[in-house]
Design a protein around this motif. Structure first.
Motif, PDB file in Angstrom:
ATOM      1  N   GLN A   1       0.838  -1.186   0.000  1.00  0.00           N
ATOM      2  CA  GLN A   1       0.000   0.000   0.000  1.00  0.00           C
ATOM      3  C   GLN A   1       0.877   1.240   0.000  1.00  0.00           C
ATOM      4  O   GLN A   1       1.784   1.365   0.811  1.00  0.00           O
ATOM      5  N   VAL A   2       0.581   2.156  -0.913  1.00  0.00           N
ATOM      6  CA  VAL A   2       1.381   3.367  -1.035  1.00  0.00           C
ATOM      7  C   VAL A   2       0.994   4.365   0.047  1.00  0.00           C
ATOM      8  O   VAL A   2      -0.185   4.582   0.314  1.00  0.00           O
ATOM      9  N   ALA A  24       7.472   8.959  -0.043  1.00  0.00           N
ATOM     10  CA  ALA A  24       6.563   7.880  -0.429  1.00  0.00           C
ATOM     11  C   ALA A  24       7.149   6.539  -0.017  1.00  0.00           C
ATOM     12  O   ALA A  24       8.354   6.321  -0.120  1.00  0.00           O
ATOM     13  N   SER A  25       6.288   5.665   0.436  1.00  0.00           N
ATOM     14  CA  SER A  25       6.713   4.323   0.790  1.00  0.00           C
ATOM     15  C   SER A  25       5.673   3.324   0.296  1.00  0.00           C
ATOM     16  O   SER A  25       4.548   3.679   0.004  1.00  0.00           O
ATOM     17  N   GLY A  26       6.109   2.074   0.205  1.00  0.00           N
ATOM     18  CA  GLY A  26       5.177   1.018  -0.140  1.00  0.00           C
ATOM     19  C   GLY A  26       4.982   0.822  -1.623  1.00  0.00           C
ATOM     20  O   GLY A  26       4.196  -0.010  -2.041  1.00  0.00           O
ATOM     21  N   SER A  27       5.722   1.569  -2.452  1.00  0.00           N
ATOM     22  CA  SER A  27       5.549   1.432  -3.898  1.00  0.00           C
ATOM     23  C   SER A  27       6.879   1.107  -4.544  1.00  0.00           C
ATOM     24  O   SER A  27       7.885   1.731  -4.240  1.00  0.00           O
ATOM     25  N   THR A  28       6.891   0.123  -5.416  1.00  0.00           N
ATOM     26  CA  THR A  28       8.122  -0.173  -6.133  1.00  0.00           C
ATOM     27  C   THR A  28       8.172   0.563  -7.463  1.00  0.00           C
ATOM     28  O   THR A  28       9.135   0.439  -8.197  1.00  0.00           O
ATOM     29  N   PHE A  29       7.133   1.342  -7.771  1.00  0.00           N
ATOM     30  CA  PHE A  29       7.079   2.092  -9.013  1.00  0.00           C
ATOM     31  C   PHE A  29       7.233   3.578  -8.710  1.00  0.00           C
ATOM     32  O   PHE A  29       6.544   4.117  -7.871  1.00  0.00           O
ATOM     33  N   SER A  30       8.138   4.214  -9.407  1.00  0.00           N
ATOM     34  CA  SER A  30       8.372   5.637  -9.157  1.00  0.00           C
ATOM     35  C   SER A  30       7.194   6.457  -9.674  1.00  0.00           C
ATOM     36  O   SER A  30       6.428   6.012 -10.531  1.00  0.00           O
ATOM     37  N   PHE A  31       7.061   7.652  -9.164  1.00  0.00           N
ATOM     38  CA  PHE A  31       5.993   8.547  -9.565  1.00  0.00           C
ATOM     39  C   PHE A  31       6.422   9.361 -10.779  1.00  0.00           C
ATOM     40  O   PHE A  31       7.490   9.953 -10.794  1.00  0.00           O
ATOM     41  N   ALA A  32       5.543   9.404 -11.774  1.00  0.00           N
ATOM     42  CA  ALA A  32       5.817  10.223 -12.955  1.00  0.00           C
ATOM     43  C   ALA A  32       5.839  11.695 -12.558  1.00  0.00           C
ATOM     44  O   ALA A  32       6.675  12.463 -13.014  1.00  0.00           O
ATOM     45  N   THR A  33       4.903  12.074 -11.713  1.00  0.00           N
ATOM     46  CA  THR A  33       4.879  13.435 -11.207  1.00  0.00           C
ATOM     47  C   THR A  33       4.657  13.415  -9.705  1.00  0.00           C
ATOM     48  O   THR A  33       3.998  12.514  -9.173  1.00  0.00           O
ATOM     49  N   MET A  34       5.210  14.387  -9.043  1.00  0.00           N
ATOM     50  CA  MET A  34       4.951  14.622  -7.616  1.00  0.00           C
ATOM     51  C   MET A  34       4.690  16.104  -7.450  1.00  0.00           C
ATOM     52  O   MET A  34       5.247  16.927  -8.187  1.00  0.00           O
ATOM     53  N   GLY A  35       3.857  16.417  -6.508  1.00  0.00           N
ATOM     54  CA  GLY A  35       3.527  17.826  -6.373  1.00  0.00           C
ATOM     55  C   GLY A  35       2.992  18.175  -5.009  1.00  0.00           C
ATOM     56  O   GLY A  35       2.838  17.319  -4.135  1.00  0.00           O
ATOM     57  N   TRP A  36       2.738  19.463  -4.856  1.00  0.00           N
ATOM     58  CA  TRP A  36       2.159  20.013  -3.637  1.00  0.00           C
ATOM     59  C   TRP A  36       0.904  20.792  -3.991  1.00  0.00           C
ATOM     60  O   TRP A  36       0.884  21.575  -4.950  1.00  0.00           O
ATOM     61  N   ASN A  99       1.363   7.919 -10.638  1.00  0.00           N
ATOM     62  CA  ASN A  99       2.013   6.984 -11.553  1.00  0.00           C
ATOM     63  C   ASN A  99       0.932   6.178 -12.265  1.00  0.00           C
ATOM     64  O   ASN A  99      -0.266   6.454 -12.108  1.00  0.00           O
ATOM     65  N   PHE A 100       1.329   5.169 -13.029  1.00  0.00           N
ATOM     66  CA  PHE A 100       0.353   4.452 -13.841  1.00  0.00           C
ATOM     67  C   PHE A 100      -0.656   3.690 -12.983  1.00  0.00           C
ATOM     68  O   PHE A 100      -1.714   3.277 -13.461  1.00  0.00           O
ATOM     69  N   ARG A 101      -0.332   3.496 -11.715  1.00  0.00           N
ATOM     70  CA  ARG A 101      -1.264   2.805 -10.825  1.00  0.00           C
ATOM     71  C   ARG A 101      -2.336   3.728 -10.258  1.00  0.00           C
ATOM     72  O   ARG A 101      -3.358   3.259  -9.743  1.00  0.00           O
ATOM     73  N   GLY A 102      -2.098   5.034 -10.302  1.00  0.00           N
ATOM     74  CA  GLY A 102      -3.101   5.947  -9.787  1.00  0.00           C
ATOM     75  C   GLY A 102      -2.515   7.196  -9.164  1.00  0.00           C
ATOM     76  O   GLY A 102      -1.332   7.496  -9.332  1.00  0.00           O
TER      77      GLY A 102
END
Length: 115
Positions: A1-2, A24-36, A99-102
């Protein structure tokens, strides 16, 4: 769980600075975008700043020149350096990752700027 966990909020005087962090923790897939994003009382949540995996950034007009977003991909962490803070920056700040997961959100951290 992310999970996205923010830190660094608090009370600061107008003109001061704060640095927010979000890991971020719990995800093996990096985020395409991160923001505030932020949400002030009685207002809708709004974008503050966003950064993609290549380092390209975008800012709300209200924070351009005062806030800087950055990220450490190896640590799955995004930062928001806030300077020259104004009372109108007072809000709950939320971290966001996509990311592609949501799309994922942190629980929020309060930033209060006293005038």
């Amino acid at each position: 769980q992310v999970q996205l966990v923010e830190s660094g909020g608090g009370l600061v005087q107008a003109g001061g600075s704060l640095r927010l962090s979000c890991t971020a923790s719990g995800s093996t897939f990096s985020f395409a975008t991160m923001g505030w994003y932020r949400q002030a009382p009685g207002k809708q949540r709004e974008l503050v700043a966003i950064i993609n995996s290549g380092g390209a950034t975008n800012y709300a007009d209200s924070v351009k020149g005062r806030f800087t977003i950055s990220r450490d991909n190896a640590k799955n962490t995004v930062y928001l350096q806030m300077t020259s803070l104004k009372s109108e920056d007072t809000a709950v700040y939320y971290c966001n990752g996509f990311n592609f997961r949501g799309t994922y959100w942190g629980q929020g951290t309060q930033v209060t700027v006293s005038s």
